[in-house]
Write a protein that holds these residues in place. Structure first.
Motif, PDB file in Angstrom:
ATOM      1  N   ALA A  61       0.820  -1.223   0.000  1.00  0.00           N
ATOM      2  CA  ALA A  61       0.000   0.000   0.000  1.00  0.00           C
ATOM      3  C   ALA A  61       0.849   1.265   0.000  1.00  0.00           C
ATOM      4  O   ALA A  61       0.300   2.378  -0.061  1.00  0.00           O
ATOM      5  N   HIS A  62       2.173   1.113   0.051  1.00  0.00           N
ATOM      6  CA  HIS A  62       3.080   2.270   0.087  1.00  0.00           C
ATOM      7  C   HIS A  62       4.176   2.076  -0.955  1.00  0.00           C
ATOM      8  O   HIS A  62       5.303   1.671  -0.632  1.00  0.00           O
TER       9      HIS A  62
ATOM     10  N   ALA B 134       9.576   0.646  -3.047  1.00  0.00           N
ATOM     11  CA  ALA B 134      10.688   0.888  -3.976  1.00  0.00           C
ATOM     12  C   ALA B 134      12.001   1.023  -3.221  1.00  0.00           C
ATOM     13  O   ALA B 134      13.050   0.538  -3.681  1.00  0.00           O
ATOM     14  N   ALA B 135      11.969   1.653  -2.060  1.00  0.00           N
ATOM     15  CA  ALA B 135      13.183   1.812  -1.259  1.00  0.00           C
ATOM     16  C   ALA B 135      13.674   0.466  -0.728  1.00  0.00           C
ATOM     17  O   ALA B 135      14.869   0.165  -0.767  1.00  0.00           O
TER      18      ALA B 135
ATOM     19  N   LEU C 279       5.650   3.608   8.466  1.00  0.00           N
ATOM     20  CA  LEU C 279       6.914   4.263   8.137  1.00  0.00           C
ATOM     21  C   LEU C 279       8.093   3.339   8.434  1.00  0.00           C
ATOM     22  O   LEU C 279       8.450   3.133   9.603  1.00  0.00           O
ATOM     23  N   ILE C 280       8.713   2.791   7.397  1.00  0.00           N
ATOM     24  CA  ILE C 280       9.872   1.933   7.640  1.00  0.00           C
ATOM     25  C   ILE C 280      11.079   2.764   8.074  1.00  0.00           C
ATOM     26  O   ILE C 280      12.080   2.208   8.521  1.00  0.00           O
TER      27      ILE C 280
ATOM     28  N   GLU D 142       2.640  -6.687  -5.880  1.00  0.00           N
ATOM     29  CA  GLU D 142       1.355  -6.002  -5.665  1.00  0.00           C
ATOM     30  C   GLU D 142       0.401  -6.961  -4.972  1.00  0.00           C
ATOM     31  O   GLU D 142       0.109  -8.048  -5.494  1.00  0.00           O
ATOM     32  N   VAL D 143      -0.061  -6.578  -3.811  1.00  0.00           N
ATOM     33  CA  VAL D 143      -1.101  -7.343  -3.116  1.00  0.00           C
ATOM     34  C   VAL D 143      -2.455  -6.903  -3.672  1.00  0.00           C
ATOM     35  O   VAL D 143      -2.735  -5.707  -3.766  1.00  0.00           O
ATOM     36  N   HIS D 144      -3.269  -7.863  -4.042  1.00  0.00           N
ATOM     37  CA  HIS D 144      -4.613  -7.556  -4.554  1.00  0.00           C
ATOM     38  C   HIS D 144      -5.560  -7.442  -3.352  1.00  0.00           C
ATOM     39  O   HIS D 144      -6.275  -8.382  -3.003  1.00  0.00           O
ATOM     40  N   ALA D 145      -5.517  -6.264  -2.745  1.00  0.00           N
ATOM     41  CA  ALA D 145      -6.207  -6.045  -1.465  1.00  0.00           C
ATOM     42  C   ALA D 145      -7.707  -6.259  -1.556  1.00  0.00           C
ATOM     43  O   ALA D 145      -8.341  -6.649  -0.568  1.00  0.00           O
TER      44      ALA D 145
END
Length: 406
Positions: free
Chosen positions: A254-255, A260-261, A331-332, A377-380
């Motif tokens: 979701a983020h 990407a990071a 927030l990672i 991608e999770v298909h929420a």
């Protein structure tokens, strides 16, 4: 508007956090008239309750379920349902067998299982365009790790996993352990009872044998005490790690910027540990634990009488704005200082004995995922939640992975 708190409600399972925020602000010591339990939702109160088992006792167990709320709860939940010297005795004996070294020695096996299940999952993903992360990896690896540690044969693991799932599932409209869950409990007790009997006759190198042989100052664990601990391990150790692995993918998906990071080639696996720790804080697998109140408690202008049933909401404590900055944001990059305040594994004498194992499994699985895929991608919209009073996570999590080019 009147606050209604129903931990069995399926809508509450979908997203309990807005209600937690109301409770922290408007009713930090809340009483449910309908079910006659009390609730603490602020971090400071939950922390203090964990540290004071003379007032907030575990003697009746840790779940809201009426059939499990009993002075005999320790027969199922081991030292999780004991206090003081009794708790210390069992924990010390168990710890003599369930050592940090034994956990560290599992690392090659966790890596092997990770490569095996992740390989199968990515092959299915390549063939079908997606795979269910829970049934393919997250729901299988933790059970196999614990079963390997205990000495459960490979041929029995699917059945043990099925019984463990039944123990935590709650059916709509049933405000207690459903009949299928009770039957599963009896089957697990019988199964582990036979394992203990076999190890007494012919010891091996597994945890069950180590528990049989554990001895401190002439004191040993009884068969029933070993069975209770094995049952606790298969439920607490398996289910919570499965949910952690599912929640980790769900929230990072979701983020996209944070994903990407984490998956950037330049990052290596450096961001895996922060990803695990923020998942534990943001959406902890164990949302609540029950306590028996041994004396009148005066708090926040109310009196909770002795004999009350109390719920400690870990999920709410971990989102308390009095402790965490931007607590509702995933927030990672969150500081280690804040992450150290997370109560996901409890604190004090009841700090989770399996915390190191859960972290080891999650970090190995997610590090290998980072090495092998460039994103997912999770298909929420098709995700299926587990419906449980204590545990929060997913029963199914359809996910599409993008493998790295060789």
């Amino acid at each position: 508007m009147t606050i209604a708190l129903d931990p069995y409600d399926y809508d509450f399972h979908e997203d309990p956090y807005p209600l937690y925020a109301r409770l922290r602000d408007e009713a930090p010591l809340f009483h449910s008239e309908a079910d006659d339990f009390w609730a603490l939702t602020r971090h400071a109160d939950v922390f203090d309750a964990f540290r004071d088992d003379a007032t907030y006792s575990n003697q009746m167990g840790v779940t809201l379920d009426a059939s499990a709320w009993s002075p005999e709860a320790h027969r199922v939940m081991s030292f999780l349902a004991l206090d003081g010297a009794e708790q210390s005795r069992i924990r010390r004996l168990v710890s003599a067998a369930f050592t940090p070294r034994r956990v560290r020695e599992l690392e090659p096996e966790v890596q092997r299982l990770t490569e095996h299940y992740l390989g199968e999952a990515l092959a299915a993903n390549a063939d079908q365009g997606e795979v269910d992360w829970i049934s393919a990896v997250a729901g299988r690896l933790p059970m196999d790790v614990i079963s390997e540690m205990m000495g459960v044969p490979v041929s029995d693991r699917d059945e043990v996993r099925r019984l463990a799932d039944l123990l935590v599932h709650r059916e709509a409209g049933v405000r207690d352990v459903p009949p299928a869950g009770m039957e599963a409990a009896f089957e697990l007790f019988a199964y582990y009872g036979e394992m203990v009997k076999q190890r007494r006759a012919a010891p091996s190198e597994d945890l069950t044998s180590a528990l049989v042989e554990a001895e401190l100052d002439g004191d040993r664990l009884t068969d029933n005490e070993i069975i209770a601990f094995l049952t606790l391990m298969v439920v607490a150790g398996n289910e919570t790690t499965t949910k952690l692995l599912g929640n980790a993918l769900f929230h990072l998906s979701a983020h996209p910027d944070q994903q990407a990071a984490v998956f950037a080639p330049s990052a290596g696996t450096d961001l895996v540990a922060p990803w695990v720790e923020e998942t534990l804080r943001f959406d902890t697998s164990t949302q609540m634990l029950a306590r028996y109140v041994t004396k009148d408690v005066h708090l926040h202008g109310r009196t909770m009488p002795a004999g009350s049933k109390l719920l400690l909401f870990l999920g709410s404590a971990n989102r308390d704005e009095r402790v965490f900055t931007r607590p509702t944001d995933f927030l990672i990059s969150r500081s280690k200082e804040e992450l150290s305040e997370s109560l996901s594994f409890g604190t004090g004498r009841h700090f989770c004995l399996g915390a190191n194992l859960a972290r080891l499994e999650a970090r190995i699985v997610l590090a290998e995922l980072v090495r092998r895929v460039e994103g997912f991608e999770v298909h929420a919209d098709r995700a299926v939640r587990v419906h449980s009073v204590n545990v929060r996570g997913f029963a199914a999590l359809p996910t599409t992975f993008r493998e790295r080019s060789v």
